[in-house]
Design a protein around this motif. Structure first.
Motif, mmCIF file in Angstrom:
data_model
loop_
_atom_site.group_PDB
_atom_site.id
_atom_site.type_symbol
_atom_site.label_atom_id
_atom_site.label_comp_id
_atom_site.label_asym_id
_atom_site.label_seq_id
_atom_site.Cartn_x
_atom_site.Cartn_y
_atom_site.Cartn_z
ATOM 1 N N UNK A 24 0.821 -1.211 0.000
ATOM 2 C CA UNK A 24 0.000 0.000 0.000
ATOM 3 C C UNK A 24 0.852 1.258 0.000
ATOM 4 N N UNK A 25 1.995 1.209 0.673
ATOM 5 C CA UNK A 25 2.912 2.349 0.678
ATOM 6 C C UNK A 25 3.449 2.595 -0.726
ATOM 7 N N UNK A 26 3.827 1.522 -1.416
ATOM 8 C CA UNK A 26 4.319 1.650 -2.789
ATOM 9 C C UNK A 26 3.237 2.224 -3.696
ATOM 10 N N UNK A 27 2.005 1.748 -3.517
ATOM 11 C CA UNK A 27 0.898 2.275 -4.307
ATOM 12 C C UNK A 27 0.673 3.752 -4.066
ATOM 13 N N UNK A 34 3.057 5.842 -5.980
ATOM 14 C CA UNK A 34 2.762 5.876 -7.413
ATOM 15 C C UNK A 34 1.614 6.832 -7.729
ATOM 16 N N UNK A 35 0.506 6.711 -7.017
ATOM 17 C CA UNK A 35 -0.693 7.501 -7.361
ATOM 18 C C UNK A 35 -0.720 8.860 -6.673
ATOM 19 N N UNK A 36 0.024 9.017 -5.553
ATOM 20 C CA UNK A 36 0.004 10.265 -4.806
ATOM 21 C C UNK A 36 -0.737 10.100 -3.494
ATOM 22 N N UNK A 39 -4.665 17.315 -8.780
ATOM 23 C CA UNK A 39 -4.966 17.013 -10.188
ATOM 24 C C UNK A 39 -4.108 15.876 -10.738
ATOM 25 N N UNK A 40 -2.922 15.659 -10.134
ATOM 26 C CA UNK A 40 -2.029 14.603 -10.623
ATOM 27 C C UNK A 40 -2.277 13.260 -9.952
ATOM 28 N N UNK A 41 -3.235 13.225 -9.012
ATOM 29 C CA UNK A 41 -3.501 11.992 -8.278
ATOM 30 C C UNK A 41 -3.981 10.894 -9.239
ATOM 31 N N UNK A 42 -3.300 9.753 -9.210
ATOM 32 C CA UNK A 42 -3.683 8.629 -10.052
ATOM 33 C C UNK A 42 -3.496 8.876 -11.539
ATOM 34 N N UNK A 48 14.401 12.230 -6.834
ATOM 35 C CA UNK A 48 13.923 11.020 -7.519
ATOM 36 C C UNK A 48 12.402 10.977 -7.394
ATOM 37 N N UNK A 49 11.663 10.974 -8.506
ATOM 38 C CA UNK A 49 10.193 11.020 -8.447
ATOM 39 C C UNK A 49 9.599 9.847 -7.675
ATOM 40 N N UNK A 50 8.534 10.103 -6.942
ATOM 41 C CA UNK A 50 7.915 9.068 -6.122
ATOM 42 C C UNK A 50 7.375 7.883 -6.933
ATOM 43 N N UNK A 51 6.789 8.099 -8.128
ATOM 44 C CA UNK A 51 6.332 6.940 -8.896
ATOM 45 C C UNK A 51 7.466 5.968 -9.247
ATOM 46 N N UNK A 52 8.673 6.510 -9.409
ATOM 47 C CA UNK A 52 9.832 5.657 -9.712
ATOM 48 C C UNK A 52 10.165 4.789 -8.501
ATOM 49 N N UNK A 53 10.189 5.411 -7.324
ATOM 50 C CA UNK A 53 10.458 4.664 -6.093
ATOM 51 C C UNK A 53 9.352 3.647 -5.849
ATOM 52 N N UNK A 54 8.099 4.061 -6.106
ATOM 53 C CA UNK A 54 6.976 3.149 -5.916
ATOM 54 C C UNK A 54 7.030 1.948 -6.836
ATOM 55 N N UNK A 55 7.516 2.144 -8.065
ATOM 56 C CA UNK A 55 7.613 1.038 -9.018
ATOM 57 C C UNK A 55 8.527 -0.070 -8.530
ATOM 58 N N UNK A 56 9.726 0.300 -8.071
ATOM 59 C CA UNK A 56 10.637 -0.733 -7.551
ATOM 60 C C UNK A 56 10.149 -1.231 -6.191
#
Length: 450
Positions: A148-151, A154-156, A162-165, A342-350
């Protein structure tokens, strides 16, 4: 001549550096999130929050080196461990700050650290009550909880944003995940072990044309800067605050014990009572240093436990290098700001890969427990269910007393406490014999035992 254990192997310096950087990139966002959230809740200005982040990184680096290399016979588990600020202390710190002020926050943390150091050896004596049944359950809950933290990365975190999800963010995380998977599974040798780092670098490069890499904070940050001693003034010690922070240390100990046992399981390193005690003393030292430098209580970062399992690089000297890098980041805020870019979606992906790996390790550990025994199966089922309640049902315990929320809002602590107590009751007392005597084995269960 006996070969050294993989935990004690010194890798070439360039590999130490690369794997050390990989660990820092994995944990950095989670580490600095704690001072950011606390600073916002306490109403601190940006400059003060910056000082908290520097202190946070400095203490995390020192304790990581202590846990990796050891501090004589006094402290340090001597395992590939990365430590960082824990969210367990967040709620009580905010409540103490509002009720008594910031000097009380760090005064109670100092006393909590001393209490932790005093309780480390007694706490380590109960390690025999943490068999595969308990550790496997806790690891499974840890892994599922962190997904859930990784998700969220990724989504915010703000559904109103406005950028959420944003589909582009989700696609970026998916590409990063695929890159990590390709290198980890199909790569050979060092390329497989560096799969996470390669995915992070590729993710950053892909993020640049998307406008997700923000470097404004890098140029604004100071090049050098050391955290201040007792920045908020002389520490204060209200009894209620001291009791709350002592409870925090007990919860942190439960999490750290499970994490150290997990590292031992992953690396094949048998842990003695002394190893666990020295590791817990490291947690206590983190609270002491945090009280002095206005930082935060540290715990073992399970995302890095996942990285150890995923990369199969077990050397504690790698994490020692990570600790040195964290100290450097704490003393050089500009470099810390660069890593934070480092963008959060990148960290969330790994993170999806690393966190799920922990859950898989938990399931594999549970295979060593006899789950054909319905008592054991019930222990696991109840513990996993209770551990995931605060994760999946946000705000469930918000109306409970603040001291109770410290335990109940931590799914990991709930799972550990439940599995520990149920295992104690049903596997170490006559009640377990009575329960098993009252259960008639099914034909299927009987066949599975042959």
């Amino acid at each position: 001549m006996t070969s050294p254990h993989p935990v004690d192997i010194r890798l070439p310096w360039h590999r130490l550096l690369m794997f050390g950087i990989q660990h820092v990139l994995i944990m950095y966002t989670g580490c600095v999130t704690v001072p950011l959230v606390f600073g916002a809740a306490a109403g601190l200005d940006k400059a003060t929050v910056g000082l908290l982040i520097s202190a946070d990184l400095l203490v995390a680096g020192i304790i990581t080196m202590v846990q990796s290399l050891g501090l004589g016979r006094f402290a340090g588990a001597r395992l590939p461990i990365i430590t960082g600020a824990t969210f367990v202390a967040m709620s009580p710190m905010i409540l103490i700050a509002k009720e008594y002020g910031l000097p009380a926050v760090y005064g109670s943390m100092l006393i909590g650290g001393l209490v932790g150091i005093a309780l480390a050896w007694p706490f380590a004596m109960i390690v025999r009550f943490f068999p595969a049944l308990v550790t496997g359950t806790v690891l499974t809950v840890v892994g599922v909880s962190l997904i859930g933290v990784a998700g969220g990365l990724i989504v915010g975190s703000d559904p109103k944003d406005s950028s959420y999800g944003a589909p582009s963010h989700i696609l970026l995380a998916a590409v990063v995940l695929v890159i990590a998977l390709v290198f980890t599974v199909l790569g050979r040798g060092v390329w497989s072990q560096l799969g996470v780092l390669i995915a992070l670098i590729a993710g950053v490069l892909l993020s640049i044309p998307m406008g997700l890499v923000k470097l404004a904070g890098v140029s604004n940050a100071d090049l050098f800067g050391a955290p201040h001693v007792f920045h908020f003034g002389a520490p204060q010690f209200p009894i209620t605050a001291v009791v709350a922070m002592s409870i925090v240390m007990a919860v942190v100990f439960a999490e750290s014990t499970a994490s150290m046992l997990a590292i031992g399981e992953i690396t094949g390193k048998k842990l003695e009572r002394a190893d666990l005690a020295r590791g817990l003393i490291g947690d206590g030292l983190s609270a002491l240093l945090a009280g002095v430098f206005s930082s935060f209580v540290d715990t073992i970062f399970n995302q890095n436990v996942g990285a150890v399992a995923n990369t199969r690089v077990y050397s504690r000297y790698v994490t020692a290098v990570s600790g040195a890098l964290l100290v450097l980041l704490g003393l050089m805020p500009r470099f810390g700001a660069l890593v934070a870019a480092v963008p959060k979606p990148v960290v969330g992906g790994v993170g999806l890969v690393l966190f799920a790996t922990i859950a898989v390790i938990g399931v594999d550990t549970l295979r060593k427990a006899d789950l054909t025994d319905r008592v054991n199966m019930s222990i696991v089922a109840v513990s996993v269910g209770i551990g995931l309640v605060p994760v999946l049902t946000k705000g469930m315990f918000d109306k409970f007393p603040s001291s109770a929320q410290i335990l109940f809002n931590s799914g990991i602590a709930l799972a550990a406490a439940t599995a520990f107590l149920l295992n104690l009751i049903f596997n170490h007392t006559k009640l377990g014999e009575i329960a098993r005597g009252a259960i008639e084995p099914t034909p299927e269960a009987d066949l599975s035992r042959r």
